[in-house]
Design an enzyme around this catalytic site. Sequence first.
Site, PDB file in Angstrom:
ATOM      1  N   CYS A   1       3.452  -3.840  -0.950  1.00  0.00           N
ATOM      2  CA  CYS A   1       3.445  -3.360  -2.336  1.00  0.00           C
ATOM      3  C   CYS A   1       4.225  -4.298  -3.250  1.00  0.00           C
ATOM      4  CB  CYS A   1       4.033  -1.954  -2.393  1.00  0.00           C
ATOM      5  SG  CYS A   1       5.585  -1.776  -1.475  1.00  0.00           S
TER       6      CYS A   1
ATOM      7  N   HIS B   1       9.459   1.336  -6.815  1.00  0.00           N
ATOM      8  CA  HIS B   1      10.383   0.197  -6.818  1.00  0.00           C
ATOM      9  C   HIS B   1      10.509  -0.299  -8.261  1.00  0.00           C
ATOM     10  CE1 HIS B   1       9.844  -0.189  -2.476  1.00  0.00           C
ATOM     11  NE2 HIS B   1       8.562  -0.476  -2.608  1.00  0.00           N
TER      12      HIS B   1
END
Length: 341
Positions: free
Chosen positions: A140, A220
């Site tokens: 990711c 994140h």
Amino acid sequence: MTRVGVNGYGTIGKRVADAVTAQPDMDLVGVAKTRPNFEAETATRKGYPLYAAVTDRADRFADAGLELAGTADDLVAASDVIVDCTPSGVGAENAALYADHDTPAIFQGGENADVADVSFNARGNYAEAVGADSARVVSCNTTGLSRILTPLDETYGVEKARVTLVRRGGDPGQTGRGPIDDILPDPVTIPSHHGPDVNTVLPGIDIDTLGMKVPATLMHTHSVNVTLDSAADASDVVDLFENERRLFVIPPSADIDGAGKLKEFADDADRPRGDLWENCIWEASITVEGRDCYLFQAIHQESDVVPENIDAVRALRGDADAEESMTTTDESMGMGFGYRG
Ligand code: NAD
């Protein structure tokens, strides 16, 4: 139609399976599960044929009232392409099964790069995967970095990228992960593995990364500094990103201050599971001082790799070029918010 099997039906696998069913040129053969938990029940409810990943546990599915279509071996045999979405390291163990069936395979970013012929990001290096036997869709974070570094490099040239990745401790369902009350340099050594991982897709980019872990589950956040080869104007960088697919430039007027509101926004937009497939870049953070470009972006770890998996299927099959594939993927999934603020 390309027949796609999904081995491993967890966080990534269930999203990939849904995305496959949305494609006009793909059929979902089915999904393989190790055990008959709520996700197996979900697959059955959606009408996805269920296969037993571990043959001697097949009885457990019958005990739970779930019908099986076969074993993982049957799933691989019936698929033109298999997408392995098993936990880190298990994909490498499964590689022999795919090779035995001569079935092209896609692995995930938790595997080492040598698991596949090529590490893949659709915007970064689609063409390198065309006709390959296997591809690894990078993590990711690496996906999120490749999506911004590629257009910056094409437009201005990248002299050096420095990125601090403030990473969520675990996904919302990963109740055993942490930290729960700390802020960790993770790893404490520099660089973190993310920079070298970007280089598996974009070998020409000079990048250093620092990793941290915090008590959060939603997304994140990256603090990005890219020294460009040539001077740029912040408004031109905003335009550049707004014209890129899979980048959502958050307008200041949206009043989105973090991952919580981003997820709320995705829910309000009726995104499945509140997914944000796009990098979410705060427009107000895009700043250029001479040749130094700065920005903050949030990355939804559970979903940004999903469209990349779909493009990887087409690349391995040689069915479409990058632009055609990404257009089909994005239209069928409903990419983009059309939000200009
Ligand atoms: P997960 O644990 O949510 O799902 C994995 C699934 O595979 C589970 O349902 C598990 O029961 C099943 N499984 C275990 N062993 C298996 C086997 N031998 N055969 C078939 N299925 C098996 O994991 P995830 O988060 O979906 O991660 C999958 C891969 O994607 C990993 O490589 C990970 O690094 C990568 N990835 C994860 C994220 C994320 O944030 N979750 C983001 C990007 C990439």
